[in-house]
Design a protein around this motif. Sequence first.
Motif, PDB file in Angstrom:
ATOM      1  N   UNK A  15       0.841  -1.182   0.000  1.00  0.00           N
ATOM      2  CA  UNK A  15       0.000   0.000   0.000  1.00  0.00           C
ATOM      3  C   UNK A  15       0.886   1.246   0.000  1.00  0.00           C
ATOM      4  N   UNK A  16       0.350   2.309  -0.583  1.00  0.00           N
ATOM      5  CA  UNK A  16       1.098   3.554  -0.711  1.00  0.00           C
ATOM      6  C   UNK A  16       0.501   4.606   0.211  1.00  0.00           C
ATOM      7  N   UNK A  17       1.300   5.141   1.141  1.00  0.00           N
ATOM      8  CA  UNK A  17       0.821   6.204   2.027  1.00  0.00           C
ATOM      9  C   UNK A  17       0.814   7.519   1.250  1.00  0.00           C
ATOM     10  N   UNK A  18      -0.373   8.099   1.105  1.00  0.00           N
ATOM     11  CA  UNK A  18      -0.545   9.279   0.272  1.00  0.00           C
ATOM     12  C   UNK A  18      -1.438  10.302   0.958  1.00  0.00           C
ATOM     13  N   UNK A  19      -1.269  11.551   0.563  1.00  0.00           N
ATOM     14  CA  UNK A  19      -2.189  12.604   0.970  1.00  0.00           C
ATOM     15  C   UNK A  19      -3.284  12.700  -0.084  1.00  0.00           C
ATOM     16  N   UNK A  20      -4.527  12.507   0.339  1.00  0.00           N
ATOM     17  CA  UNK A  20      -5.660  12.556  -0.582  1.00  0.00           C
ATOM     18  C   UNK A  20      -6.746  13.456   0.009  1.00  0.00           C
ATOM     19  N   UNK A  21      -7.775  13.688  -0.768  1.00  0.00           N
ATOM     20  CA  UNK A  21      -8.891  14.539  -0.338  1.00  0.00           C
ATOM     21  C   UNK A  21     -10.084  13.686   0.062  1.00  0.00           C
ATOM     22  N   UNK A  22     -10.806  14.162   1.077  1.00  0.00           N
ATOM     23  CA  UNK A  22     -12.052  13.517   1.487  1.00  0.00           C
ATOM     24  C   UNK A  22     -13.144  14.587   1.519  1.00  0.00           C
ATOM     25  N   UNK A  23     -14.309  14.246   1.011  1.00  0.00           N
ATOM     26  CA  UNK A  23     -15.417  15.177   0.982  1.00  0.00           C
ATOM     27  C   UNK A  23     -16.007  15.386   2.376  1.00  0.00           C
ATOM     28  N   UNK A  24     -16.758  16.453   2.521  1.00  0.00           N
ATOM     29  CA  UNK A  24     -17.565  16.642   3.713  1.00  0.00           C
ATOM     30  C   UNK A  24     -18.633  15.540   3.762  1.00  0.00           C
ATOM     31  N   UNK A  25     -19.016  15.085   4.945  1.00  0.00           N
ATOM     32  CA  UNK A  25     -20.057  14.048   5.009  1.00  0.00           C
ATOM     33  C   UNK A  25     -21.395  14.568   4.486  1.00  0.00           C
ATOM     34  N   UNK A  26     -22.071  13.726   3.741  1.00  0.00           N
ATOM     35  CA  UNK A  26     -23.414  14.051   3.279  1.00  0.00           C
ATOM     36  C   UNK A  26     -24.397  13.970   4.451  1.00  0.00           C
ATOM     37  N   UNK A  27     -25.644  14.313   4.184  1.00  0.00           N
ATOM     38  CA  UNK A  27     -26.646  14.349   5.259  1.00  0.00           C
ATOM     39  C   UNK A  27     -26.772  13.014   5.983  1.00  0.00           C
ATOM     40  N   UNK A  28     -26.545  11.918   5.249  1.00  0.00           N
ATOM     41  CA  UNK A  28     -26.702  10.583   5.846  1.00  0.00           C
ATOM     42  C   UNK A  28     -25.365   9.922   6.161  1.00  0.00           C
ATOM     43  N   UNK A  29     -24.314  10.715   6.313  1.00  0.00           N
ATOM     44  CA  UNK A  29     -22.977  10.169   6.551  1.00  0.00           C
ATOM     45  C   UNK A  29     -22.357  10.752   7.819  1.00  0.00           C
ATOM     46  N   UNK A  30     -21.298  10.077   8.270  1.00  0.00           N
ATOM     47  CA  UNK A  30     -20.595  10.428   9.509  1.00  0.00           C
ATOM     48  C   UNK A  30     -19.102  10.468   9.210  1.00  0.00           C
ATOM     49  N   UNK A  31     -18.436  11.525   9.631  1.00  0.00           N
ATOM     50  CA  UNK A  31     -16.983  11.612   9.498  1.00  0.00           C
ATOM     51  C   UNK A  31     -16.344  11.223  10.818  1.00  0.00           C
TER      52      UNK A  31
END
Length: 366
Positions: A15-31
């Motif tokens: 596996x490759x350790x990388x900096x990536x982007x994650x979206x804000x959680x949608x109404x039915x999601x949890x961060x």
Amino acid sequence: MQITAAVARSQGADLSLETIDIEEPRDNEILVKVVATGVCHTDIVVRDGMLPTPMPVVLGHEGAGIVEKVGRGISKVKEGDKVVMTFNSCGHCPSCQDHHISYCHEFFPRNFFATRADGTSALSKGSETVHGNFFGQSSFATHAICHEVNVVKVPDSAPLELMGPLACGIQTGAGAVMNALKVSAGKSFAVFGSGSVGLSAIMAAKVVGATTIIAVDMNDERLAMARELGATHTINPGKADATAEIMAITGHGLNFALDTTGISSVIRNAVMALAPMGTCGILGASAMGTEIHLDEVHFMSGGRRLMGIVEGESNPDTFIPMLAELYAQGRFPFDKLVNFYDFADINQAIHDSENGKAIKPIVRMQ
């Protein structure tokens, strides 16, 4: 928001350790801010291309952490809660409605296709899509997005860095005994394969009061661990005929057997070791198309049973907290299976799992 993630980019590669982007959680999601994540055999199988999970992808499905943000439609947890992330399900199919969520009609796409139900991913790197939502979480990362159906709140007193494996491997072994097979006090039980799942099954068999608990494995160190955790007998099939040994120990065969290997010949031996009306559960993953060959007269005439088991047939909302409480009471010491690694050393954790050096690796985020 930028996060650090371990990305699987090609079959069988590190596996490759990388900096990536994650979206804000949608109404039915949890961060969730991930504290630690268990490494499971399923992660390795998917990395090696044995299941049709698309790449690049962030794997990881035994995540534990702290809720950082919740969507507007979330009521189950709130910011600051300690949680474990478990397997995903649809919540509305006949199995889910009957509270058999591990047999969700959409179990495979919800857990292995590494996208949201609408085909999107919350993860990206520049213009590149990085597949996420593996088991509804993709927790080989410093943050993960999960869902109300697969997040489980654990007590504030729980040692969070240890809790992740309760979400899959530990839950699978213990649940197979307690929920699926329903092993009861005074019965005989044998597990074939003494990895983290098999050893969890042994601990569970001790909790429910099985009086004959047998571990079968080729690794003598694992057998020694099995005895420490509650096995009354151990058998190395490289040194003795396991079925004959079991018959000698029990006199008439097993009430319950559990195969964790997925190996057809081992499953046959487990069934041959059953007493009349005995039941064998199978939960080890094997290649698609693998067939199981049984002695039909032996199987039928004794009223013996063979059953598949997924995720220990557990309701995680109740079962994971129960296992956490058993651990707190000293009755389910699954911490003895664990080796901790820094997130930067995730590939070493995976290699140690593959070669048997570590029974249950957990990677801790810094």
